[in-house]
Motif scaffolding. Sequence first.
Motif, PDB file in Angstrom:
ATOM      1  N   GLN A   1       0.679  -1.130  -0.035  1.00 13.91           N
ATOM      2  CA  GLN A   1      -0.010   0.101   0.138  1.00 13.91           C
ATOM      3  C   GLN A   1       0.941   1.341   0.037  1.00 13.91           C
ATOM      4  OE1 GLN A   1      -2.356   0.468   3.321  1.00 13.91           O
ATOM      5  NE2 GLN A   1      -3.672   1.910   2.580  1.00 13.91           N
ATOM      6  N   GLY A   2       0.626   2.034  -0.826  1.00 11.82           N
ATOM      7  CA  GLY A   2       1.376   3.392  -0.910  1.00 11.82           C
ATOM      8  C   GLY A   2       0.715   4.489  -0.167  1.00 11.82           C
ATOM      9  N   LEU A   3       1.434   5.264   0.429  1.00 10.11           N
ATOM     10  CA  LEU A   3       0.850   6.471   1.102  1.00 10.11           C
ATOM     11  C   LEU A   3       1.280   7.669   0.601  1.00 10.11           C
ATOM     12  CD1 LEU A   3       0.746   4.941   4.876  1.00 10.11           C
ATOM     13  CD2 LEU A   3      -1.116   4.768   3.133  1.00 10.11           C
ATOM     14  N   VAL A   4       0.568   8.725   1.399  1.00 12.16           N
ATOM     15  CA  VAL A   4       1.117  10.202   0.930  1.00 12.16           C
ATOM     16  C   VAL A   4       1.666  10.678   2.177  1.00 12.16           C
ATOM     17  CG1 VAL A   4       0.671  12.506   0.117  1.00 12.16           C
ATOM     18  CG2 VAL A   4      -0.518  10.559  -0.882  1.00 12.16           C
ATOM     19  N   GLN A   5       3.009  11.205   2.098  1.00  9.42           N
ATOM     20  CA  GLN A   5       3.673  11.445   3.282  1.00  9.42           C
ATOM     21  C   GLN A   5       4.078  13.030   3.106  1.00  9.42           C
ATOM     22  OE1 GLN A   5       6.997   9.538   5.256  1.00  9.42           O
ATOM     23  NE2 GLN A   5       6.019   7.736   4.337  1.00  9.42           N
ATOM     24  N   ILE A   6       3.886  14.120   4.131  1.00  9.74           N
ATOM     25  CA  ILE A   6       4.432  15.449   3.851  1.00  9.74           C
ATOM     26  C   ILE A   6       5.294  15.485   4.818  1.00  9.74           C
ATOM     27  CG2 ILE A   6       3.862  17.800   4.047  1.00  9.74           C
ATOM     28  CD1 ILE A   6       1.194  17.051   2.584  1.00  9.74           C
TER      29      ILE A   6
END
Length: 198
Positions: free
Chosen positions: A9-14
């Motif tokens: 699963q690919g997530l969005v990080q900031i």
Amino acid sequence: MNLENKLSQGLVQIYTGDGKGKTTAALGLALRAAGHGLKVEVIQYLKGSTYTGELYSTERLANLNIKQFGKGCSYAALIKQGLMGCTGCGECFIKNSKNKEAHQKFVTWAYEYTKEILEEGKQDLVILDEINNALRYDLLSTEDVLKLIELKSEQTELILTGRRMPQDILEKADLVTEMKAIKHPYQQGIKSRRGIEY
């Protein structure tokens, strides 16, 4: 057991905030992912200094690629050889440049390249380093960045770095880390150091 080199699963990080360490944290994750055989693409917005240590390191890692889109440094060759350090002239930063059109070209190229990478979906980890500078200087819109987030595949991890990330983008992230400036060597007159800051 056959372990495939893909994220489940690919997530969005900031990584945001006024403190030092946003790019450093993203590059640390890039190194970790590359060590596990994942394909990593780092796209640096408005960075083109061409003498940073991460560029030399990635020459040794076939699955970690860095593309820079920004104005280069006049002293890059001397800095690379260790004959001089960064002078702090600021010519490689947009805030010290009068030629906004040139910076717009770099951002347009970076944005088109980013879209291509995300649409292909071949990279496991994509880092958009300092993309927020393009937002801060009105070279990209919040909607442009939100479109990039929508383009990523389910198995691609996407990381965005930069100060003062807009709230609409923060809300799309799965992980947000804010770097807080408490104390910095610059406050003591210590300039950027080769191997540490670049």
